[in-house]
Design a protein around this motif. Structure first.
Motif, mmCIF file in Angstrom:
data_model
loop_
_atom_site.group_PDB
_atom_site.id
_atom_site.type_symbol
_atom_site.label_atom_id
_atom_site.label_comp_id
_atom_site.label_asym_id
_atom_site.label_seq_id
_atom_site.Cartn_x
_atom_site.Cartn_y
_atom_site.Cartn_z
ATOM 1 N N LEU A 104 48.336 35.213 47.862
ATOM 2 C CA LEU A 104 48.820 36.577 47.673
ATOM 3 C C LEU A 104 48.226 37.500 48.728
ATOM 4 O O LEU A 104 47.015 37.551 48.915
ATOM 5 C CB LEU A 104 48.427 37.045 46.269
ATOM 6 N N LYS A 105 49.086 38.246 49.424
ATOM 7 C CA LYS A 105 48.649 39.150 50.493
ATOM 8 C C LYS A 105 48.368 40.543 49.936
ATOM 9 O O LYS A 105 48.590 40.824 48.763
ATOM 10 C CB LYS A 105 49.707 39.227 51.595
ATOM 11 N N LEU A 106 47.920 41.431 50.835
ATOM 12 C CA LEU A 106 47.466 42.757 50.424
ATOM 13 C C LEU A 106 48.576 43.580 49.769
ATOM 14 O O LEU A 106 48.386 44.105 48.660
ATOM 15 C CB LEU A 106 46.903 43.514 51.638
ATOM 16 N N ILE A 107 49.724 43.719 50.413
ATOM 17 C CA ILE A 107 50.775 44.608 49.905
ATOM 18 C C ILE A 107 51.274 44.158 48.530
ATOM 19 O O ILE A 107 51.347 44.975 47.594
ATOM 20 C CB ILE A 107 51.946 44.714 50.906
ATOM 21 N N PRO A 108 51.634 42.879 48.339
ATOM 22 C CA PRO A 108 52.038 42.464 46.985
ATOM 23 C C PRO A 108 50.938 42.674 45.944
ATOM 24 O O PRO A 108 51.229 43.052 44.806
ATOM 25 C CB PRO A 108 52.362 40.973 47.158
ATOM 26 N N LEU A 109 49.665 42.439 46.329
ATOM 27 C CA LEU A 109 48.576 42.633 45.378
ATOM 28 C C LEU A 109 48.463 44.100 44.974
ATOM 29 O O LEU A 109 48.210 44.417 43.808
ATOM 30 C CB LEU A 109 47.255 42.145 45.979
ATOM 31 N N ILE A 110 48.654 45.005 45.932
ATOM 32 C CA ILE A 110 48.621 46.445 45.622
ATOM 33 C C ILE A 110 49.626 46.765 44.524
ATOM 34 O O ILE A 110 49.301 47.454 43.542
ATOM 35 C CB ILE A 110 48.923 47.286 46.877
ATOM 36 N N PHE A 111 50.844 46.254 44.656
ATOM 37 C CA PHE A 111 51.879 46.600 43.689
ATOM 38 C C PHE A 111 51.719 45.848 42.375
ATOM 39 O O PHE A 111 52.128 46.352 41.318
ATOM 40 C CB PHE A 111 53.258 46.383 44.300
ATOM 41 N N LEU A 112 51.123 44.651 42.417
ATOM 42 C CA LEU A 112 50.816 43.977 41.149
ATOM 43 C C LEU A 112 49.768 44.770 40.371
ATOM 44 O O LEU A 112 49.875 44.931 39.145
ATOM 45 C CB LEU A 112 50.334 42.548 41.410
ATOM 46 N N ILE A 113 48.745 45.266 41.065
ATOM 47 C CA ILE A 113 47.743 46.107 40.395
ATOM 48 C C ILE A 113 48.398 47.391 39.889
ATOM 49 O O ILE A 113 48.120 47.850 38.764
ATOM 50 C CB ILE A 113 46.577 46.427 41.350
ATOM 51 N N TYR A 114 49.265 47.970 40.709
ATOM 52 C CA TYR A 114 49.987 49.186 40.311
ATOM 53 C C TYR A 114 50.748 48.958 39.009
ATOM 54 O O TYR A 114 50.716 49.804 38.095
ATOM 55 C CB TYR A 114 50.933 49.596 41.434
ATOM 56 N N ALA A 165 44.124 42.261 37.166
ATOM 57 C CA ALA A 165 44.478 41.480 38.356
ATOM 58 C C ALA A 165 43.348 40.551 38.789
ATOM 59 O O ALA A 165 43.570 39.660 39.616
ATOM 60 C CB ALA A 165 44.860 42.402 39.506
ATOM 61 N N SER A 166 42.148 40.731 38.249
ATOM 62 C CA SER A 166 41.024 39.859 38.621
ATOM 63 C C SER A 166 41.279 38.412 38.240
ATOM 64 O O SER A 166 40.707 37.492 38.834
ATOM 65 C CB SER A 166 39.727 40.347 37.973
ATOM 66 N N THR A 167 42.141 38.170 37.239
ATOM 67 C CA THR A 167 42.426 36.788 36.839
ATOM 68 C C THR A 167 43.231 36.048 37.894
ATOM 69 O O THR A 167 43.370 34.825 37.825
ATOM 70 C CB THR A 167 43.207 36.762 35.506
ATOM 71 N N LEU A 168 43.769 36.796 38.883
ATOM 72 C CA LEU A 168 44.539 36.184 39.970
ATOM 73 C C LEU A 168 43.698 35.970 41.220
ATOM 74 O O LEU A 168 44.226 35.572 42.258
ATOM 75 C CB LEU A 168 45.728 37.079 40.341
ATOM 76 N N ALA A 169 42.394 36.259 41.133
ATOM 77 C CA ALA A 169 41.564 36.280 42.338
ATOM 78 C C ALA A 169 41.597 34.962 43.101
ATOM 79 O O ALA A 169 41.497 34.941 44.332
ATOM 80 C CB ALA A 169 40.123 36.647 41.985
ATOM 81 N N GLY A 170 41.735 33.852 42.397
ATOM 82 C CA GLY A 170 41.786 32.557 43.062
ATOM 83 C C GLY A 170 43.053 32.344 43.863
ATOM 84 O O GLY A 170 43.129 31.413 44.664
ATOM 85 N N GLU A 171 44.051 33.203 43.655
ATOM 86 C CA GLU A 171 45.331 33.080 44.358
ATOM 87 C C GLU A 171 45.469 34.084 45.500
ATOM 88 O O GLU A 171 46.521 34.164 46.131
ATOM 89 C CB GLU A 171 46.479 33.303 43.369
ATOM 90 N N VAL A 172 44.430 34.893 45.740
ATOM 91 C CA VAL A 172 44.512 35.986 46.706
ATOM 92 C C VAL A 172 43.966 35.544 48.058
ATOM 93 O O VAL A 172 42.932 34.874 48.141
ATOM 94 C CB VAL A 172 43.732 37.221 46.198
#
Length: 516
Positions: A72-82, A270-277
């Motif tokens: 997972l890249k920065l921009i998608p992660l931003i919107f998942l957190i959003y 979103a911390s539960t996705l940290a292994g995918e970032v």
């Protein structure tokens, strides 16, 4: 969030900087401790039940690190957190209904400082230090042991799947405005099931697709509010922002506080996705800061536009009023766009929450709290399909219940988890003072304790405001979590199920590692 710009400078310093130099130049035990807890993808603390540490010599099958391009890249992660936190200003209207324009504006300006920023800072430090799937489950296990890690997992899991039940229902509720047949009966049941299954399949296709879908959904659903804000400028009367509400109308403090809490919460999911970032040590702090700015600006623009450009009719400020306000300020076409945006927002909220709970299941399996097969992934998309199906099945079942009190129970369970998370954050600072932290909240122990006091008080207040049914439901679900811990221990002892195991022992006092 505007408030969160304050943490941008320390994030620039902290990212990759080892957290104020801790762990640098400290020979012997400190070096060992730093190396063991390094959050590099090739040598990180993944955390397993019973206080076990994983290092690079032990492969993590569930993470499938070979699929590096799918990170997972920065921009998608931003919107998942959003979408984990907000998904747009839908639902903020009840703050005006409860307390008037001035207190609503002040609330969305001040609450990020006393709640959102501390929660985001805690998440940034712990998610970059322990960037494995499971997030807060790993933090509690590292701080207090496997019992509390397991209980954290159940509290947050139940909270997540219960909350997610609202979103397919919301989609159908908007659909019935166009097609009244979906108001009740079999067509409504079929529509809710169809929405849940369709959204679940989208999640199954992978975090990369889900992440970029979230970007598209976020942009399309936010644009109408910025159009509304621009068009409202010549119509604004700033004195309206100072209104305390209609004369004689009693303020509903419970509704007001719950609205702020609900709209500015869940930064840690979103911390539960940290292994995918991709490069979580650098990506997470930037994503949290950016999502914060988008979230709070997204609340304030339509709130200032609607309260400043229109005469206050406080009793009309219920859910959905912003669509009416957009129609009055700009035109009916924008009202329809806002209503479509509400559906798109619900889809994004569902996707983000489902991803969080599904990867939490993976993390708990990797930690050894639940059987290993819960971490199984799809061969096509590398997604945790068992976690996705389990989460969606529970969500679908709850969708057909009258779950007002259950949602309150979800908030209660989330508050319990957050109290444990705050305690874990403080205790890990004390337990591992020389641990290499790629991002570190720029405060010493007195500072972080002071930072956590107001959020802790607010969480306790939310719990005290619950009714007896909330306490009963929350106690019952807590007992399920406790019982599962001892049941899984029994299964391990009798080898009746396969669990992830790590045969290592850590000397907590001097940081040395030895294999048993």
């Amino acid at each position: 969030m505007t408030a969160e710009t304050e943490i941008s400078s320390p994030k620039v310093v902290g990212v990759g900087g080892g957290g104020e130099g801790e762990g640098e130049g400290e020979g012997g035990a400190a070096d060992m401790e730093a190396s063991v807890f390094s959050s590099s993808p090739h040598n990180r603390l993944e955390g397993v039940g019973d206080g076990v540490v994983e290092n690079s010599s032990i492969p993590n099958n569930s993470n499938n690190v070979g699929r590096k391009n799918n990170k997972l890249k920065l921009i998608p992660l931003i919107f998942l957190i959003y979408f984990e936190v907000s998904g747009g200003p839908y639902g903020e209207e009840t703050a005006v209904q409860a307390a008037g324009p001035l207190l609503s504006i002040v609330g969305f300006l001040v609450f990020p400082f006393i709640w959102s920023i501390p929660e985001a800072l805690i998440t940034a430090e712990l998610a970059t230090t322990f960037p494995g799937n499971g997030g807060f489950v790993i933090w509690a296990e590292r701080a207090f042991g496997p019992f509390w890690g397991n209980l954290m997992g159940f509290w947050k899991f139940f909270s997540g799947v219960i909350s997610n039940a609202a979103y397919p229902v919301l989609c159908v509720d908007y659909l019935k405005r166009v097609f009244p047949i979906f108001d009740s009966g079999a067509p409504r049941v079929i529509a809710i099931c169809g929405a849940t299954v369709s959204l679940t399949f989208l999640n199954y296709t992978g975090l990369t697709i889900v992440g970029y879908t979230a970007v598209a959904l976020g942009v399309v659903s936010m644009i109408p509010f910025y159009i509304m804000g621009l068009v409202s400028i010549p119509k604004l009367h700033p004195h309206r922002w100072l209104s305390m509400g209609d004369p004689g109308l009693k303020k509903d403090w419970h509704l007001y506080l719950n609205t702020l809490f609900w709209n500015l919460n869940f930064w840690d999911n979103a911390s539960t996705l940290a292994g995918e970032v991709d490069r979580p040590q650098k990506t997470f702090p930037k994503a949290l800061m950016s999502a914060g700015i988008i979230t709070v600006v997204g609340y304030l623009v339509p709130l200032l536009a609607a309260t400043g450009a229109l005469e206050l009719e406080q009793d009309k400020w219920g859910d959905g009023y912003l669509a009416d306000a957009a129609g009055m300020i700009v035109g009916k076409w924008l009202k329809y766009w806002v209503e479509v945006g509400a559906v798109l927002s619900a889809i994004g909220l569902f996707q983000a929450q489902l991803s969080s709970t599904a990867f939490q299941v993976v993390g708990m399996a990797d930690l050894g709290f639940i059987p290993k097969f819960f971490a199984v992934r799809s061969k096509w998309f590398n997604t945790p399909w068992i976690g996705i199906v389990l989460s969606s099945a529970i969500t679908l079942g709850i969708s057909f219940m009258n779950f007002t009190s259950i949602i309150s129970s979800s908030n209660f369970l989330y508050s319990l988890g957050m109290l444990l998370e705050i305690a874990s954050f403080i205790w890990l600072r004390k337990k591992y003072p020389k641990l290499d932290r790629p991002y570190k909240v720029p405060m010493g122990m007195p500072g972080v304790v002071a930072m956590c006091l107001i959020p802790t008080g607010f969480l306790i207040l939310v719990m005290v405001l619950g009714d007896m049914l909330v306490y009963v439901i929350s106690a019952a679900l807590t007992m399920v979590g406790i019982a599962s811990y001892f049941l899984m221990k029994l299964c391990k002892a009798r080898s009746c199920l396969e669990f992830t195991k790590r045969e290592e022992h850590r000397d907590e006092e001097n940081g040395s590692i030895s294999e048993e």
